[in-house]
Scaffold this motif. Structure first.
Motif, PDB file in Angstrom:
ATOM      1  N   ASP A  47       0.953  -1.184  -0.107  1.00 18.57           N
ATOM      2  CA  ASP A  47      -0.099   0.110  -0.166  1.00 18.57           C
ATOM      3  C   ASP A  47       0.885   1.334  -0.047  1.00 18.57           C
ATOM      4  OD1 ASP A  47      -1.680   2.144   0.778  1.00 18.57           O
ATOM      5  OD2 ASP A  47      -2.944   0.930   2.000  1.00 18.57           O
ATOM      6  N   THR A  48       0.782   2.113  -1.022  1.00 16.25           N
ATOM      7  CA  THR A  48       1.177   3.333  -1.159  1.00 16.25           C
ATOM      8  C   THR A  48       0.276   4.510  -0.735  1.00 16.25           C
ATOM      9  OG1 THR A  48       2.813   2.730  -2.657  1.00 16.25           O
ATOM     10  CG2 THR A  48       2.864   4.916  -2.375  1.00 16.25           C
ATOM     11  N   HIS A  49       0.333   5.062   0.639  1.00 19.02           N
ATOM     12  CA  HIS A  49      -0.554   5.750   1.105  1.00 19.02           C
ATOM     13  C   HIS A  49      -0.016   6.960   1.516  1.00 19.02           C
ATOM     14  CE1 HIS A  49      -4.804   4.846   2.920  1.00 19.02           C
ATOM     15  NE2 HIS A  49      -4.535   6.005   3.200  1.00 19.02           N
ATOM     16  N   LEU A  50      -0.284   8.291   1.112  1.00 24.90           N
ATOM     17  CA  LEU A  50       0.252   9.508   1.606  1.00 24.90           C
ATOM     18  C   LEU A  50       1.940   9.326   1.644  1.00 24.90           C
ATOM     19  CD1 LEU A  50      -2.318  10.548   4.116  1.00 24.90           C
ATOM     20  CD2 LEU A  50      -2.155  11.332   2.098  1.00 24.90           C
ATOM     21  N   ASP A  51       2.431   9.385   2.714  1.00 27.79           N
ATOM     22  CA  ASP A  51       3.828   9.297   2.636  1.00 27.79           C
ATOM     23  C   ASP A  51       4.301   7.908   3.429  1.00 27.79           C
ATOM     24  OD1 ASP A  51       3.194   9.674   5.575  1.00 27.79           O
ATOM     25  OD2 ASP A  51       4.801  11.086   5.910  1.00 27.79           O
ATOM     26  N   PHE A  52       3.361   6.912   3.343  1.00 29.01           N
ATOM     27  CA  PHE A  52       3.710   5.440   3.644  1.00 29.01           C
ATOM     28  C   PHE A  52       3.879   4.485   2.570  1.00 29.01           C
ATOM     29  CE2 PHE A  52       1.487   1.578   4.433  1.00 29.01           C
ATOM     30  CZ  PHE A  52       2.346   0.804   5.364  1.00 29.01           C
ATOM     31  N   LYS A  53       4.599   3.696   2.856  1.00 32.38           N
ATOM     32  CA  LYS A  53       4.540   2.603   1.924  1.00 32.38           C
ATOM     33  C   LYS A  53       5.034   1.302   2.340  1.00 32.38           C
ATOM     34  CE  LYS A  53       6.253   0.873  -2.669  1.00 32.38           C
ATOM     35  NZ  LYS A  53       7.017   1.100  -3.845  1.00 32.38           N
ATOM     36  N   GLY A  54       4.217   0.247   2.443  1.00 28.90           N
ATOM     37  CA  GLY A  54       4.295  -0.956   3.217  1.00 28.90           C
ATOM     38  C   GLY A  54       3.370  -2.252   2.892  1.00 28.90           C
ATOM     39  N   ASN A  55       3.453  -2.991   3.655  1.00 23.03           N
ATOM     40  CA  ASN A  55       2.211  -3.973   3.663  1.00 23.03           C
ATOM     41  C   ASN A  55       1.182  -3.699   4.740  1.00 23.03           C
ATOM     42  OD1 ASN A  55       3.143  -4.966   6.438  1.00 23.03           O
ATOM     43  ND2 ASN A  55       4.599  -6.750   5.532  1.00 23.03           N
ATOM     44  N   ALA A  56       0.150  -4.675   4.822  1.00 20.65           N
ATOM     45  CA  ALA A  56      -0.941  -4.187   5.497  1.00 20.65           C
ATOM     46  C   ALA A  56      -0.602  -4.271   7.093  1.00 20.65           C
ATOM     47  CB  ALA A  56      -2.019  -5.535   5.449  1.00 20.65           C
ATOM     48  N   GLU A  57       0.074  -5.024   7.700  1.00 21.76           N
ATOM     49  CA  GLU A  57       0.515  -5.045   8.989  1.00 21.76           C
ATOM     50  C   GLU A  57       1.196  -3.734   9.231  1.00 21.76           C
ATOM     51  OE1 GLU A  57      -0.063  -6.880  11.533  1.00 21.76           O
ATOM     52  OE2 GLU A  57      -1.576  -8.298  10.083  1.00 21.76           O
ATOM     53  N   GLN A  58       2.232  -3.075   8.390  1.00 28.62           N
ATOM     54  CA  GLN A  58       2.870  -1.914   8.642  1.00 28.62           C
ATOM     55  C   GLN A  58       1.885  -0.960   8.443  1.00 28.62           C
ATOM     56  OE1 GLN A  58       5.658  -2.915   5.325  1.00 28.62           O
ATOM     57  NE2 GLN A  58       7.298  -3.351   6.872  1.00 28.62           N
ATOM     58  N   PHE A  59       0.924  -0.782   7.647  1.00 28.15           N
ATOM     59  CA  PHE A  59      -0.125   0.280   7.449  1.00 28.15           C
ATOM     60  C   PHE A  59      -0.914   0.201   8.687  1.00 28.15           C
ATOM     61  CE2 PHE A  59      -4.422   1.187   6.410  1.00 28.15           C
ATOM     62  CZ  PHE A  59      -4.179   2.451   6.031  1.00 28.15           C
ATOM     63  N   ILE A  60      -1.163  -0.589   9.060  1.00 26.10           N
ATOM     64  CA  ILE A  60      -2.032  -0.627  10.563  1.00 26.10           C
ATOM     65  C   ILE A  60      -1.160  -0.056  11.740  1.00 26.10           C
ATOM     66  CG2 ILE A  60      -2.911  -2.100  12.588  1.00 26.10           C
ATOM     67  CD1 ILE A  60      -3.779  -4.183  10.190  1.00 26.10           C
ATOM     68  N   ALA A  61       0.055  -0.566  11.561  1.00 21.97           N
ATOM     69  CA  ALA A  61       1.211   0.164  12.701  1.00 21.97           C
ATOM     70  C   ALA A  61       1.279   1.796  12.372  1.00 21.97           C
ATOM     71  CB  ALA A  61       2.463  -0.744  12.685  1.00 21.97           C
ATOM     72  N   TRP A  62       1.192   2.025  11.075  1.00 23.46           N
ATOM     73  CA  TRP A  62       1.454   3.388  10.778  1.00 23.46           C
ATOM     74  C   TRP A  62       0.035   4.145  11.010  1.00 23.46           C
ATOM     75  CZ3 TRP A  62      -0.857   5.842   6.366  1.00 23.46           C
ATOM     76  CH2 TRP A  62      -0.455   7.257   6.311  1.00 23.46           C
ATOM     77  N   ALA A  63      -0.920   3.704  10.633  1.00 21.26           N
ATOM     78  CA  ALA A  63      -2.340   4.300  10.504  1.00 21.26           C
ATOM     79  C   ALA A  63      -3.079   4.301  11.959  1.00 21.26           C
ATOM     80  CB  ALA A  63      -3.296   3.967   9.539  1.00 21.26           C
ATOM     81  N   PHE A  64      -2.955   3.580  12.722  1.00 21.58           N
ATOM     82  CA  PHE A  64      -3.901   3.316  14.056  1.00 21.58           C
ATOM     83  C   PHE A  64      -3.424   4.331  14.839  1.00 21.58           C
ATOM     84  CE2 PHE A  64      -6.355  -0.777  14.099  1.00 21.58           C
ATOM     85  CZ  PHE A  64      -6.623  -0.562  12.836  1.00 21.58           C
ATOM     86  N   PRO A  65      -2.166   4.819  15.035  1.00 20.99           N
ATOM     87  CA  PRO A  65      -1.866   6.020  16.104  1.00 20.99           C
ATOM     88  C   PRO A  65      -2.422   7.298  15.598  1.00 20.99           C
ATOM     89  CG  PRO A  65       0.032   4.564  15.866  1.00 20.99           C
ATOM     90  CD  PRO A  65      -0.884   4.078  14.773  1.00 20.99           C
ATOM     91  N   ILE A  66      -2.324   7.556  14.276  1.00 16.11           N
ATOM     92  CA  ILE A  66      -2.810   8.621  13.620  1.00 16.11           C
ATOM     93  C   ILE A  66      -4.442   8.580  13.991  1.00 16.11           C
ATOM     94  CG2 ILE A  66      -3.083   9.845  11.450  1.00 16.11           C
ATOM     95  CD1 ILE A  66      -0.361   8.685  10.683  1.00 16.11           C
ATOM     96  N   MET A  67      -5.004   7.539  13.277  1.00 21.11           N
ATOM     97  CA  MET A  67      -6.545   7.674  13.288  1.00 21.11           C
ATOM     98  C   MET A  67      -7.031   7.679  15.034  1.00 21.11           C
ATOM     99  SD  MET A  67      -7.144   7.330  10.502  1.00 21.11           S
ATOM    100  CE  MET A  67      -8.832   6.771  10.043  1.00 21.11           C
TER     101      MET A  67
END
Length: 175
Positions: A47-67
Motif C-alpha cells: 500500500d502506498t498511502h500518503l507518505d507511507f509505503k508497506g504491507n498491511a501490518e505496517q499500514f496498521i502500525a502506521w495508521a492506527f496511532p494517527i487515527m
C-alpha cells in the motif's frame, strides 16, 4: 471504455466480492478494526498511502496511532470502475473521508477525497487488494467543528465508536 452486459453478468460475483472488500477496508479503518483491514489485503500486498509505503501490518502500525488521535472518521466509497482479467483486476474507487480532529486544543474537521488505484487478485475463491496507490484529489480543512455536546438538533445522540465498543459489534455479525 464500455463493458458488455453479458460480461458484467459473467463477472457479477467477482465484482460484488471486490466491492465488499473495499467496504471492509473502509469499515476497518473507521472502526480501527485491524482484523477487518487485514481481510482486505493479501499478506504480501503493498500500500502506498500518503507518505507511507508497506504491507498491511505496517499500514496498521502506521495508521492506527494517527487515527486514534481523531474523534471520528468516516470513509465513503463510490464510483467504482474495474476491469477483471481472470484472477486479476484493476480497480479505481473514489473515496471521501471525513475526520474530526483536535488542533491546538480546538475541534476541527478535515475532509479529503481522492481515488484508490488498486490491483486486486483472486486467490482461491477470494478477492483482496494486492497493490494500492492512494491518490488525493481534493481536501479541505475547516478551522472548527460542530459542538457535538448539544447533540443533533438539540437531541442527545449516541455517536459511533471504535472496535470493539461500537454497537455494530454486538448487534451485527459482519465478517
Amino acid at each position: 471504455m464500455t463493458t458488455s452486459v453479458t460480461q458484467i453478468l459473467e463477472e457479477l460475483a467477482d465484482r460484488e466480492a471486490i466491492r465488499e472488500c473495499l467496504y471492509r477496508y473502509s469499515r476497518g479503518v473507521d472502526r480501527l478494526d485491524a482484523d477487518m483491514i487485514r481481510s482486505a489485503y493479501w499478506p504480501d500486498a503493498i500500500d502506498t498511502h500518503l507518505d507511507f509505503k508497506g504491507n498491511a501490518e505496517q499500514f496498521i502500525a502506521w495508521a492506527f496511532p494517527i487515527m486514534r488521535g481523531m474523534d471520528q472518521t468516516m470513509h465513503m466509497i463510490g464510483n467504482v470502475l474495474m476491469t477483471i482479467r481472470g484472477a486479476s483486476a484493476d480497480v479505481e474507487s473514489y473515496f471521501y473521508g471525513y475526520h474530526r480532529v483536535t488542533i491546538d486544543g480546538r475541534k476541527a474537521d478535515v475532509i479529503g477525497s481522492g481515488r484508490y488505484l488498486d490491483r486486486f487478485e483472486r486467490r482461491g475463491d477470494e478477492w483482496r487488494i494486492a497493490e494500492r496507490l492512494v491518490m488525493t484529489d481534493w481536501f479541505r480543512e475547516y478551522p472548527d467543528s460542530a459542538d457535538w455536546a448539544k447533540g443533533l438538533f438539540g437531541q442527545r445522540i449516541d455517536l459511533g465508536s471504535r472496535h470493539p465498543d461500537d454497537p455494530s459489534y454486538v448487534r451485527l455479525r459482519l465478517r
